[in-house]
Design a protein around this motif. Structure first.
Motif: not given
Lengths: 269, 269
Positions: A45, A49, A52-53, A79-85, A255-256, B75-76, B80, B82, B84, B87, B89, B91, B191
């Motif tokens: 998880d 993140e 993604y960042a 994969f369900s612990s990850m951020d769905p976005q 992180f950028p 969303i997170r 999360s 559910m 994946p 679901v 997303v 954006t 970021w």
């Protein structure tokens, strides 16, 4: 238990009979793996993140396997612990008329991950050298060309910063029988029971041959196949989580850095 | 604390100043809500599985709100748990050249959920009566027509079996200041800090007016707006989870009945 590799030796003919689908590595049972599993999910998880960042590279996970081998379950558990976005699942079913009017990679290419994303393929372009081959849906000379096309396509993706991990969920024929019977007999599972699956089961050996060729010819350092012992669901989830985690740790996403000198910036009232 | 409705009265002019962004309902603090929250997430997960299995209806969740109002966080936290696979997303950022060459609903329509799916819009077609209005990106007479187009579009979706829930994450201007400063000062958050957000903040009152019109004119029984008190992240998550859960309970999705008489079917060796 003799240590069994996940990734077959590159360039060597894969024989599935050399891989024990009941293998559970260093663990005796699920309980022994539980603590490590939980820690891995939290770490997955956190690294997702950062991926993604960072927004520079991407991860593509391919799941293949016989019916009931646990593709849906693996996706749910790993994969369900990850951020769905930051996670997207693409499920490839029978191609539509429009998809069939294009080359076999057209519908696949559209679903590949953009930067920062984790994309999961539930079935994939490999169906075009599996079900298509077993049921003679295109001539032999057409599917024979596809291994090279697949390798070129996967190379294109990796050159663009996509890390590809391919998982073949390996179950025994006996285990499939038990799982089909469980679907038949369990009310909440019956919606997954398809008579077509019994027909497909009759082609088991042809599928094994088709998988062996795909696992041999498309097993590359850039986009390796993993033969996941999947008779035990908990070990299947463990092996996949461990592999994805190692890949993300190698990528080591960051992180950028903020572009401007933020410290001096005042947020107006 | 006086009970504050989530859904404004239909047909009545919405004034955001009537809604307290710091409202926390029946709870004094996060700990009081924690047990109920955990139970709701488990129930959401179970109902989403049934929605997916039933494969007849769909859920569309729309998130709107000022910068830093917590769209990503909601969303997170709410989705999360559910699966994946069920679901997705979408954006919506600045439209591409191709998207701008089409009507404003074109890119939105492509992302609406297929049967069985839960789709989450992080920003949406409402941007076309918000940022577009505030910055005069199209003439007044063009965006004025859009409220009716939006209502017709949302009606089309609901007639096709899509349940629509729209959430406006309501924060105070002071809360936004604190959050922008936290992004500025916290390395893992930097970021997300964009200088453009400071520019947008200067238009706060114009955004309030634009939101009030959208929340008034597009608040329908079929596709209601929810004004979510979002100064407290835990209450924001609670209110959204509770609303989604109630909607899924009303839908009451069911595992499909197996078509064939399964009991007599033998799985071959």
């Amino acid at each position: 238990m003799k240590k069994q590799p996940l990734v077959p030796e590159f360039g060597k003919k894969v024989r599935l009979s050399d891989f024990d689908p009941g293998y559970t590595g260093k663990f005796k049972d699920k309980d022994e793996a539980a603590a490590e599993m939980e820690a891995m999910l939290a770490r997955l998880d956190a690294l997702q993140e950062r991926l993604y960042a960072e927004n520079q590279r991407a991860l593509l996970i391919v799941f293949q396997g016989m019916d009931t081998s646990g593709k849906d379950g693996a996706i749910r558990h790993v994969f369900s612990s990850m951020d769905p976005q930051g996670v997207r699942v693409a499920t490839f079913k029978q191609p539509s008329a429009e998809e069939l009017a294009h080359d076999f990679l057209w519908r696949i290419h559209k679903q590949t991950p953009s930067k920062g994303m984790v994309t999961i393929f539930n079935r994939s372009h490999y169906e075009d050298v599996l079900v298509v081959r077993v049921h003679h849906l295109v001539p032999h000379e057409v599917w024979q060309e596809r291994y090279d096309h697949i390798n070129a396509f996967e190379e294109l993706l990796t050159e663009h910063g996509v890390t590809i991990l391919k998982f073949f969920l390996h179950i025994s024929k006996d285990e499939q029988k038990e799982r089909l019977e469980a679907r038949r007999d369990t009310p909440e599972k019956q919606w997954k029971f398809a008579l077509g699956d019994l027909e497909e089961r009759k082609h088991w050996d042809e599928y094994v041959a088709a998988y062996e060729e795909a696992l041999t010819r498309c097993n590359t350092e850039r986009a390796p196949w993993h033969i996941v012992p999947a008779n035990r669901k908990w070990y299947r989830n463990y092996a996949i989580s461990h592999t994805v985690l190692k890949a993300l740790e190698r990528l080591n996403p960051q992180f950028p850095k903020p572009v401007d000198n933020l410290a001096g910036i005042v947020v107006p009232e």
